[in-house]
Design a protein around this motif. Structure first.
Motif, PDB file in Angstrom:
ATOM      1  N   LYS A  76      -2.782  -2.182   6.983  1.00 45.27           N
ATOM      2  CA  LYS A  76      -2.940  -3.191   5.935  1.00 45.27           C
ATOM      3  C   LYS A  76      -1.844  -4.245   6.043  1.00 45.27           C
ATOM      4  N   LYS A 115      -4.876  -1.253  -2.141  1.00 41.69           N
ATOM      5  CA  LYS A 115      -5.871  -0.899  -1.120  1.00 41.69           C
ATOM      6  C   LYS A 115      -5.725  -1.803   0.109  1.00 41.69           C
ATOM      7  N   VAL A 127       0.833  -1.201   0.000  1.00 38.31           N
ATOM      8  CA  VAL A 127       0.000   0.000   0.000  1.00 38.31           C
ATOM      9  C   VAL A 127       0.872   1.258   0.000  1.00 38.31           C
TER      10      VAL A 127
END
Length: 969
Positions: free
Chosen positions: A447, A409, A199
């Motif tokens: 993430k 994402k 990310v």
């Protein structure tokens, strides 16, 4: 008696408390006024001037990140620091607090990139220094906001001249520290599997990673034996992994010669894609049955497989031939990291994707090359999480394009499923399933990260540094020499240093201090003092932007070096290196500070963060830690002990607490909590602190009112009544406890002791006893004058002791008492005489208070049963059969101590129905009503009321006081 006296309002003749110090604090309104006053008077500069020449005490501020309003964690942290610096300042040190900010790094870059995306701009199309300037402006804006928020908390420090990691001088010094490490041979370029954020498109260090539970694919994969001992050549070695996407990077299989292995044959199978009857497979014997169950097959044990047989095996890759690749041998390697508590006893080894895999592979590099096996390490995944050409069949030439592990994402890509399908197509999958387990995530983006082999810049942990030490051994020695509060922090940091890999310094971003070196294709670093001097001079004048300016390479290399050979490194430094270097450009470079710091204080997560990077940086360049002590605090939870979260609606903000109750209430909560552990905070807890604060404030208010009548008279200790001596003894005891508590950073101990002292020993005991004397005695009364002297000492001690903790309230109280003073914070802790310690007196008063306890217990029942309203209506008979207790009472006005109008002491056991307490032996009490009339002035009931014809409705004591009062008028 004259008409004037007849009509006299006795309440006007009492010496009742008089003060403008309000009962209702109004902290939300009052505190900003005090902050403004401090700023107007230049309190910080006055503190520095008053401390000039004293021994320095330095708490070095760990820099918060400049990207948002402060939260409760900031408030806890800064309040603790403020209490420490103020407490040392008020004990004879020059304790200067210099706040700092961490300004570089990803979160700020993200904010600027978000603005770009909103405007349809592409970051890569903007000149890098224009982008960096926007990051700099963003950080500067938040520094200004956070500064005001910290000052509102009552934090006193050099907010006019803080340190920031983006200051030009700081950037030059950070770059200079890197150059020192490079010159000493500790910096190198290497290719290792490091944690990579897809990310954020950058490498991450351990300190930038947190762990969260995820559910992953898990697979068991069959590797066909290509070469090996007789009887094993038609078998399969089975591995287990929770990262199917790493199979294209597999280069070996690890086993352990410590465990027993066996050869098994499948006798029946209930699966569609897995092993079939007749297949032979090798497992660790302890894990064979569990593995068979996963694949829904049954096994027959054929024979043991010895360690030397395993060492002789070479397998084929299970994806052999896919995409025209995987034609290499897969050797079996003996590895210490292999366990037999899960899996198959064989560990899939992908040196591109794991530290242990990398170590196992590189440790055997020479042996592998001798066997004709290339030890090269592939790069199967790129910085965006896509498979590369080093993953044939899954890379850019694959059908449908390259597979992806994680997208930008943070969502799971299709890599796992592609690999699993390819394994099924080749009959190489033994079993599959799902597993919940803890997995690393970026603490910024939240993430998942991946382990990815990529060239980066590292600092060696274990390279010998020319003096018999390594960075690891230096750091461990420094930990042993450091004081940790709480002590458990030492073992925690030690374990991290013992096990950490080399320090990866490079980040593939734009906003930060660059790795300001030149290197050639082989990774050799240019070490030239003249080049370095040009770089550092430019950074001092222009900041680190100079590195990214057009023509920078030519400018810095000059004409002395081959520009074609030397490449300018474009990566920036790990921001932990920035913050780990703050001791250099703050402690070393500021004359108002010193190196090393006396203490670092941060949250317990900083054992892997700021404490850690500061230790490594300082040990790499100076051979020791930049601190003498490390103090850690826990995290703030809600009242149920749950983590605060906006989605749960349980976040408590310092701004809301200050708006509703005041900063001193928040500070009192910090002071009364076990901050070394995780704490709880919510409305009920705040209310508890408000209640405690009110009682403490009322104690201070009563002293201020009473001291309105104080003439400042001094007393020799020998001339004081015993009760006053007892209170001075308590001050002496508390003084030692307070000073020791501040040294130990044990603020709860101090706060609890002072609150109990104010509520129990002062309000409910000493003040209660002395109110009659203070309000009613004549000004010439020795007992009254002595009490005022002692209350003055108590006030000075209590208010200065509390000043570091409750700076607003104590400032208000001090200025109320001393209108001509500048600030309580310019004072030292009140002086306490060693003469005040009187252990023999304390022992006697302990006995007196034991007897008093029985009297008050008896009177409480009388009051409850409404036989008396006030204790002044009583004249109890006290029976004392213990000679030591009787002796203790000699010479004391025990009625005064028990706040009764009269009292009789009898040396006997007392009647059977007398009141007794189990915990006080040989003492009993028979309550009775006081004889005589009630004095209209003091409300005591005595037989001498009316004995003075001029004052027929008051006692003789009060009549004498009235004459003196009248004469003074």
């Amino acid at each position: 008696m004259t008409d004037t006296v007849e009509k006299l309002d006795y309440s006007t003749t009492l010496y009742l408390p008089q003060t403008d110090f309000p009962m209702r604090a109004g902290l939300p309104q009052k505190e900003p006024e005090i902050v403004a006053r401090w700023q107007k008077m230049g309190l910080y500069k006055k503190l520095r001037a008053s401390a000039a020449g004293r021994e320095k005490f330095v708490l070095h501020d760990g820099p918060p990140y400049a990207n948002g309003n402060i939260h409760i964690g900031h408030a806890l942290n800064k309040i603790l620091k403020d209490v420490i610096t103020r407490s040392f300042q008020m004990r004879g040190y020059d304790s200067n607090y210099v706040p700092g900010w961490d300004c570089h790094g990803l979160p700020i870059e993200w904010k600027i990139e978000e603005k770009y995306r909103e405007k349809g701009k592409n970051k890569d199309e903007v000149p890098v220094n224009e982008f960096r300037q926007e990051c700099r402006d963003f950080a500067a804006g938040w520094i200004k906001i956070q500064s005001e928020e910290f000052k509102r908390l009552g934090i006193e420090g050099d907010f006019e001249n803080p340190y920031t990691t983006m200051n030009f001088h700081a950037e030059a010094r950070i770059a200079g520290e890197l150059m020192k490490i490079a010159k000493s041979g500790q910096l190198y370029r290497g290719s290792k599997p490091i944690m990579w954020s897809v990310v954020e498109r950058t490498a991450l260090a351990e300190a930038e990673v947190e762990y969260a539970d995820v559910e992953s694919d898990m697979i068991w994969v069959k590797f066909p034996v290509a070469k090996g001992p007789e009887g094993l050549r038609d078998a399969f070695v089975v591995i287990w992994t929770t990262t199917p996407w790493t199979i294209p990077g597999n280069r070996a299989i690890a086993y352990s010669s410590r465990y027993a292995y066996g050869l098994y044959e499948v006798t029946s199978a209930e699966n569609d894609f897995g092993p079939q009857p007749g297949e032979k497979l090798v497992f660790a014997k302890r894990l064979a049955d569990e593995s068979a169950a996963k694949a829904m097959v049954t096994f027959t044990f054929l024979r043991d497989v010895k360690a030397d047989e395993l060492a002789a095996i070479t397998c084929s890759h299970p994806l052999h031939g896919l995409g025209g690749g995987y034609h290499f041998d897969v050797p079996l390697l003996d590895g210490d990291h292999v366990t037999d508590d899960a899996g198959t006893g064989f560990v899939h080894t992908a040196p591109s994707h794991g530290r242990e895999d990398f170590d196992a592979w590189t440790d055997k590099a020479r042996e592998l090359e001798a066997r004709g096996i290339s030890s090269a390490i592939p790069f199967p995944v790129d910085d965006a999480g896509f498979f590369t050409v080093d993953a044939p069949g899954f890379g850019p030439d694959a059908e449908g394009g390259a597979g992806r592990v994680i997208d930008d994402k943070g969502k799971k890509g299709d890599a796992n499923e592609r690999v699993i399908k390819a394994l099924i197509a080749r009959h190489a999958l033994f079993a599959r399933g799902r597993l919940k387990h803890s997995y690393p995530h970026s603490w910024r983006s939240k993430k998942p990260v991946i382990f990815r082999n990529t060239p980066q810049w590292f600092v060696y942990m274990d390279k010998e540094l020319g003096d018999g030490t390594t960075l690891r051994s230096r750091s461990l020695s420094a930990i042993d020499a450091t004081r940790f509060v709480p002590a458990a922090g030492q073992n925690r940091l030690r374990a991290m240093i013992e096990n950490r890999p080399d320090w990866v310094l490079s980040r593939q971003r734009a906003w930060g201090v660059p790795i300001a070196i030149f290197a050639d294709e082989e990774g050799e670093i240019l070490v030239d003092e003249a080049v370095n001097a040009r770089i550092l001079d430019a950074f001092e004048k222009e900041g680190a932007d100079a590195w990214f300016a057009e023509g920078a390479k030519e400018r810095f290399l000059g004409n002395d070096h081959d520009h074609a050979r030397w490449h300018q490194v474009r990566d920036i430094l790990d921001v932990w290196f920035d913050s780990g270097s703050t001791h250099v450009f703050t402690l070393e470079d500021r004359p108002d500070l010193k190196w090393p710091a006396d203490v670092y204080l941060e949250g317990s997560d900083q054992h892997r963060g700021w404490f850690h990077s500061s230790l490594l940086e300082s040990c790499a360049t100076r051979g020791r830690a930049p601190y003498n002590a490390v103090v850690t605090h826990g995290f703030t939870m809600d009242e149920k002990g749950e983590k605060m979260s906006k989605s749960k609606g349980n976040v408590v903000s310092p701004q809301d607490i200050m708006k509703d109750a005041g900063a001193d209430i928040l500070r009192l909560w910090v002071m009364t909590t076990d901050y070394w552990e995780d704490q709880r905070l919510g409305k009920a807890i705040i209310q508890t602190n408000i209640d405690a604060y009110r009682k403490l404030r009322n104690t201070i208010r009563w002293m201020l009112g009473t001291l309105a009548h104080d003439k400042g008279e001094e007393f020799a200790y020998a001339d004081l009544p015993d009760l006053e001596k007892l209170m001075l003894h308590r001050l002496a005891e508390l003084d030692r406890m307070v000073r020791d508590g501040y040294d130990a950073f044990d603020f709860k101990r101090i706060a609890r002791a002072l609150i109990d002292f104010a509520n129990v020993e002062l309000s409910a005991f000493y003040f209660d006893i002395r109110k009659d004397t203070l309000y009613c005695d004549a000004p010439s009364s020795l007992r009254r004058r002595a009490a005022l002297f002692v209350i003055r000492k108590i006030f000075d001690c209590l208010v200065t002791w509390l000043a570091p903790m409750l700076p607003f309230t104590t400032e208000e109280a001090w200025l109320s008492r001393n209108p001509g003073a500048e600030s309580v914070h310019l004072e030292q802790f009140a002086a306490v005489s060693s003469e005040w310690r009187n252990d023999a007196l304390v022992a006697r008063w302990h006995k007196i208070r034991e007897v008093r306890k029985v009297v008050t217990g008896a009177l409480e029942i009388e009051r409850k049963d409404k036989r008396i309203g006030s204790s002044l209506e009583a004249a109890p008979v006290v029976y004392v059969a213990d000679p030591e207790l009787l002796k203790a009472l000699e010479g004391e006005d025990f009625a005064d101590i028990c706040i009764t109008s009269a009292i009789t002491i009898e040396p006997s056991e007392g009647p059977a129905d007398a009141f007794r307490l189990d915990e006080v032996a040989k003492v009993s009490v028979v309550p009775s009503l006081a004889e005589g009339r009630k004095c209209a002035r003091s409300w005591r009931i005595t037989t001498d009321v009316g004995s003075d014809p001029d004052y027929p409705d008051v006692s003789a004591r009060d009549a004498a006081a009235l004459r003196e009062w009248a004469a003074l008028r």
